[in-house]
Design an enzyme around this catalytic site. Structure first.
Site, PDB file in Angstrom:
ATOM      1  N   ALA A   1       0.815  -1.213   0.000  1.00  0.00           N
ATOM      2  CA  ALA A   1       0.000   0.000   0.000  1.00  0.00           C
ATOM      3  C   ALA A   1       0.851   1.267   0.000  1.00  0.00           C
ATOM      4  CB  ALA A   1      -0.921   0.011   1.226  1.00  0.00           C
ATOM      5  N   CYS A   2       2.167   1.124   0.140  1.00  0.00           N
ATOM      6  CA  CYS A   2       3.081   2.266   0.223  1.00  0.00           C
ATOM      7  C   CYS A   2       3.731   2.524  -1.136  1.00  0.00           C
ATOM      8  CB  CYS A   2       4.153   1.985   1.271  1.00  0.00           C
ATOM      9  SG  CYS A   2       5.503   3.171   1.293  1.00  0.00           S
ATOM     10  N   GLY A   3       3.602   3.752  -1.618  1.00  0.00           N
ATOM     11  CA  GLY A   3       4.187   4.111  -2.904  1.00  0.00           C
ATOM     12  C   GLY A   3       5.696   3.968  -2.928  1.00  0.00           C
TER      13      GLY A   3
END
Length: 116
Positions: free
Chosen positions: A11-13
């Site tokens: 979920a983390c860019g």
């Protein structure tokens, strides 16, 4: 099994960008989704030793409840931070990458290039 490991949050860019950089360089790492897998005390202590870092260096404050738990206080001990990180894996910032050259919190993602 790959000799490169990424402790990853999909979920983390920045975590996605780091994984993409590794793959663009022809490296297919072992991907550990640490929010699902969790952490052990030995694992965190080993990562910190490899990184020559303290638990404060990998503490995620933004988007986590580190402040509410008093963990962002510089006086909070590594032992307290590690115990909290085991109970709440999201308190560990990401991504952390481990290669034969070392280990690092890869923020920004381009820091991974120094490890491959």
């Amino acid at each position: 099994m790959s000799d490169v490991v990424i402790y990853h949050n999909p979920a983390c860019g920045t975590s996605r960008d780091t994984l993409a950089l590794l793959r663009a360089k022809g490296v297919e790492p072992t991907v550990v989704e640490y929010l699902k897998a969790g952490w052990t005390k030995a694992q965190l202590e080993d990562l910190l030793a490899r990184m020559d870092a303290s638990a404060h260096d990998i503490l995620r404050v933004r988007g986590a409840n580190a402040d509410a738990l008093g963990l962002s206080d510089p006086a909070a001990s590594d032992a307290a931070l590690i115990a909290a990180m085991i109970l709440e894996p999201a308190l560990v910032n990401r991504p952390i990458v481990v290669t034969p050259k070392g280990a690092a919190l890869c923020r920004p993602a381009e820091l991974v290039l120094g490890l491959i």
